[in-house]
Design a protein around this motif. Sequence first.
Motif, mmCIF file in Angstrom:
data_model
loop_
_atom_site.group_PDB
_atom_site.id
_atom_site.type_symbol
_atom_site.label_atom_id
_atom_site.label_comp_id
_atom_site.label_asym_id
_atom_site.label_seq_id
_atom_site.Cartn_x
_atom_site.Cartn_y
_atom_site.Cartn_z
ATOM 1 N N MET A 73 44.817 41.124 30.231
ATOM 2 C CA MET A 73 43.195 40.761 30.551
ATOM 3 C C MET A 73 42.291 41.193 29.540
ATOM 4 O O MET A 73 41.367 40.640 29.487
ATOM 5 N N ILE A 74 42.440 42.253 28.883
ATOM 6 C CA ILE A 74 41.609 42.958 27.764
ATOM 7 C C ILE A 74 41.890 41.652 26.694
ATOM 8 O O ILE A 74 40.729 41.248 26.116
ATOM 9 N N GLN A 75 42.848 41.591 26.432
ATOM 10 C CA GLN A 75 42.984 40.419 25.199
ATOM 11 C C GLN A 75 42.378 39.092 25.569
ATOM 12 O O GLN A 75 41.706 38.643 24.684
ATOM 13 N N GLN A 76 42.545 38.573 26.548
ATOM 14 C CA GLN A 76 42.093 37.428 27.058
ATOM 15 C C GLN A 76 40.804 37.280 27.313
ATOM 16 O O GLN A 76 39.973 36.324 26.698
ATOM 17 N N THR A 77 40.147 38.409 27.852
ATOM 18 C CA THR A 77 38.553 38.556 27.963
ATOM 19 C C THR A 77 37.928 38.522 26.570
ATOM 20 O O THR A 77 36.807 37.954 26.320
ATOM 21 N N MET A 125 41.287 37.492 43.796
ATOM 22 C CA MET A 125 42.270 37.697 44.530
ATOM 23 C C MET A 125 43.102 36.338 44.597
ATOM 24 O O MET A 125 42.496 35.465 44.348
ATOM 25 N N GLY A 126 44.321 36.490 44.412
ATOM 26 C CA GLY A 126 45.434 35.459 44.663
ATOM 27 C C GLY A 126 45.729 34.624 43.399
ATOM 28 O O GLY A 126 46.770 33.985 43.492
ATOM 29 N N GLN A 127 45.134 35.162 42.341
ATOM 30 C CA GLN A 127 45.457 34.253 41.017
ATOM 31 C C GLN A 127 46.792 34.896 40.793
ATOM 32 O O GLN A 127 47.078 36.072 40.856
ATOM 33 N N ARG A 128 47.790 34.134 40.100
ATOM 34 C CA ARG A 128 49.194 34.461 39.820
ATOM 35 C C ARG A 128 49.270 35.191 38.369
ATOM 36 O O ARG A 128 50.444 35.774 38.300
ATOM 37 N N THR A 129 48.513 34.823 37.566
ATOM 38 C CA THR A 129 48.469 35.202 36.105
ATOM 39 C C THR A 129 47.415 35.689 35.622
ATOM 40 O O THR A 129 46.289 35.434 36.254
ATOM 41 N N THR A 130 47.357 36.521 34.644
ATOM 42 C CA THR A 130 46.034 37.088 33.807
ATOM 43 C C THR A 130 45.433 35.605 33.291
ATOM 44 O O THR A 130 43.845 35.626 33.443
ATOM 45 N N ASP A 131 46.077 34.778 32.772
ATOM 46 C CA ASP A 131 45.393 33.327 32.337
ATOM 47 C C ASP A 131 44.588 32.736 33.535
ATOM 48 O O ASP A 131 43.585 32.643 33.314
ATOM 49 N N GLU A 132 45.241 32.558 34.514
ATOM 50 C CA GLU A 132 44.519 32.094 35.669
ATOM 51 C C GLU A 132 43.187 32.882 36.185
ATOM 52 O O GLU A 132 42.259 32.238 36.445
ATOM 53 N N ALA A 133 43.556 34.312 36.179
ATOM 54 C CA ALA A 133 42.433 35.156 36.502
ATOM 55 C C ALA A 133 41.021 34.898 35.891
ATOM 56 O O ALA A 133 40.063 34.651 36.239
ATOM 57 N N VAL A 134 41.562 35.021 34.433
ATOM 58 C CA VAL A 134 40.219 35.017 33.388
ATOM 59 C C VAL A 134 39.684 33.583 33.266
ATOM 60 O O VAL A 134 38.490 33.312 33.289
ATOM 61 N N SER A 135 40.624 32.562 33.494
ATOM 62 C CA SER A 135 39.963 31.158 33.455
ATOM 63 C C SER A 135 39.272 30.958 34.648
ATOM 64 O O SER A 135 38.020 30.345 34.447
ATOM 65 N N ASP A 136 39.609 31.403 35.852
ATOM 66 C CA ASP A 136 38.817 31.288 37.062
ATOM 67 C C ASP A 136 37.563 32.244 36.869
ATOM 68 O O ASP A 136 36.348 31.581 37.175
#
Length: 175
Positions: A73-77, A125-136
Amino acid sequence: MLSKFAIQTVFAVIGLFVSSSLAIALANDADLPAQSTQKQPASSQTDSAKSSAKSTDAGNVKIPKLYEVEQQMIQQTNSQRAKYGLPPLLVDQSLEKTARTHTIWMTNNRTLQHSTDNIGENIAMGQRTTDEAVSDWMASPGHRANILNTSYKRTGVAAYRTPDGTIYWCQQFLP
């Protein structure tokens, strides 16, 4: 044996004991779909969770042990911030603890709700991956503004999974 996608864990965070009846799982993903796992004995959960955490030391500043999903999460952010010429956010021990505590609370209560702390915060809530969460978050103007806020210098992050597989995500920010 625990799956690569989830580590079931019951542990204390900032003196908050999470009982086995409220079992939560660290949402430990490698950007693959999250999957539920069967509950493991508490000793196996704790040992597995500890072995997946990594710690670092930046001079005299103690940085908390981060789980793989938190590192992602930190890396992607920070990758998003770099695209806009912004410096990376630094992990703050206090924010890491409050992000974990709040995410545990959301996970156990099955509710998506901002904390009452005076901080910048992204939750999901509900995103399946860190990529999906950060993208959202980057697709949402308010969340994107938090990630790209030039006054924010510190962050804490967390992700936990309910026994049925729903993942709750939290990022917190301070100058």
